[in-house]
Design a protein around this motif. Structure first.
Motif, short mmCIF file in Angstrom:
data_model
loop_
_atom_site.label_atom_id
_atom_site.label_comp_id
_atom_site.label_asym_id
_atom_site.label_seq_id
_atom_site.Cartn_x
_atom_site.Cartn_y
_atom_site.Cartn_z
N ILE A 1 0.87 -1.18 0.00
CA ILE A 1 0.00 0.00 0.00
C ILE A 1 0.90 1.23 0.00
O ILE A 1 1.73 1.41 0.91
CB ILE A 1 -0.92 0.04 1.23
CG1 ILE A 1 -1.87 -1.16 1.22
CG2 ILE A 1 -1.70 1.34 1.28
CD1 ILE A 1 -2.88 -1.15 0.09
N PHE A 2 0.76 2.09 -1.01
CA PHE A 2 1.58 3.28 -1.12
C PHE A 2 0.94 4.44 -0.35
O PHE A 2 -0.26 4.69 -0.47
CB PHE A 2 1.77 3.68 -2.58
CG PHE A 2 2.71 2.78 -3.33
CD1 PHE A 2 4.04 3.12 -3.49
CD2 PHE A 2 2.27 1.57 -3.84
CE1 PHE A 2 4.91 2.28 -4.15
CE2 PHE A 2 3.13 0.73 -4.52
CZ PHE A 2 4.45 1.08 -4.68
N GLU A 3 1.76 5.11 0.44
CA GLU A 3 1.28 6.24 1.23
C GLU A 3 0.82 7.38 0.33
O GLU A 3 -0.14 8.10 0.63
CB GLU A 3 2.41 6.72 2.15
CG GLU A 3 2.05 7.86 3.06
CD GLU A 3 3.22 8.28 3.92
OE1 GLU A 3 3.21 7.94 5.12
OE2 GLU A 3 4.16 8.92 3.41
N LYS A 4 1.50 7.52 -0.81
CA LYS A 4 1.21 8.60 -1.75
C LYS A 4 1.62 8.14 -3.14
O LYS A 4 2.64 7.48 -3.31
CB LYS A 4 2.01 9.84 -1.33
CG LYS A 4 1.71 11.11 -2.08
CD LYS A 4 2.53 12.27 -1.49
CE LYS A 4 2.29 13.57 -2.20
NZ LYS A 4 3.07 14.68 -1.63
N GLU A 5 0.83 8.47 -4.16
CA GLU A 5 1.13 8.01 -5.52
C GLU A 5 1.64 9.13 -6.42
O GLU A 5 2.27 8.86 -7.44
CB GLU A 5 -0.11 7.37 -6.14
CG GLU A 5 -0.57 6.12 -5.39
CD GLU A 5 -1.74 5.44 -6.05
OE1 GLU A 5 -2.36 6.08 -6.94
OE2 GLU A 5 -2.05 4.30 -5.69
#
Length: 261
Positions: free
Chosen positions: A27-31
């Protein structure tokens, strides 16, 4: 025959179910990260954080940028369940005025999405641009703090290597990266005990000084980082440089100098 086929089908279903549940998940904190407007000549740097919320380690074997102007580095070791990995993107703004929008493709054994695309964007302005950041951007920025801003070597022999150690801390909320040092004499190099400092982490910054000019010297060293509030921090090195008292091949290198008595 039907019984054997049923048993084989059941085993396959159990295997598929087990492997699906056992895989990791990122899961990426920010894309997407927007740098806003940056001065030309800046190495615009951002670190994307990614967490493994699955049950198995996740490996990132490759990260590919959409152009040669963007250099990615990333966590090479397996990201264990519950742990966080990093993908650092560095955009070279030199000779590239105007807006930019670049993609970074992350490949992994992520169970749901084996490839994931991140984006960096912004605009490259004049070299003397005075960038204005919002309070939110400043609050999220890495922050470079240092315990002492000066070091006095005392007496040194000309050409002798001397190492000054400074304790540094990231008091910000994003990972801190030391990007380089500058000095008028070009006689100072650096290394850090870790490549990047997590929020609240303490590390050691080593400055190696090789004096080439006699008499009392005062070298101002500018430490460059991705701290947007204070991107350049100045440290001072002092020394009384004298002629060597032993043949050059007898000088000790790579160790702390012993002051003359």
């Amino acid at each position: 025959m039907i019984r054997k086929l049923y048993a084989l089908t059941l085993l396959c279903l159990i295997f598929v179910s087990y492997t699906t549940k056992a895989q990791g998940k990122l899961i990426f904190e920010k894309e997407t990260h927007d740098f806003g407007t940056v001065a030309e000549g800046t190495q615009a740097t951002y670190v994307f954080r990614v967490k493994n919320v699955g049950k198995d380690p996740v490996v990132i074997p490759a990260v590919q940028a959409s152009c040669g102007c963007t250099t990615p580095t990333w966590t090479k070791e397996p990201i264990l369940p519950g742990k966080i990995g990093m993908i650092k993107a560095v955009y070279n703004t030199t000779g590239r005025p105007g807006p930019f929008h670049k993609s970074i493709t992350v490949s992994s054994n992520n169970s749901e999405e084996p490839t994931h695309v991140l984006y960096i964007k912004g605009e490259v302005g004049p070299k003397d641009l005075k960038t204005a950041y919002t309070p939110e951007q400043k609050a999220l920025s890495p922050r470079l703090a240092v315990g002492s801003t000066s070091h006095n070597f005392g007496k040194l022999e000309k050409g002798q290597k001397a190492v000054a150690k400074f304790k540094i801390k990231n008091t910000g909320r994003q990972p801190l990266i030391i990007q380089g040092v500058k000095s008028a004499c070009n006689c100072i190099t650096y290394r850090t005990s870790v490549s990047e400092l997590k929020a609240g982490e303490v590390a050691t910054l080593e400055l190696t000084y090789v004096p080439a000019v006699l008499k009392e010297q005062k070298e101002i060293v500018t430490v460059l980082s991705n701290d947007i509030v204070v991107p350049s921090l100045k440290l001072t090195l002092k020394a009384d440089v004298v002629e060597g008292q032993a043949p050059k091949n007898m000088l000790r290198e790579g160790a702390q100098p012993t002051p003359f008595r």
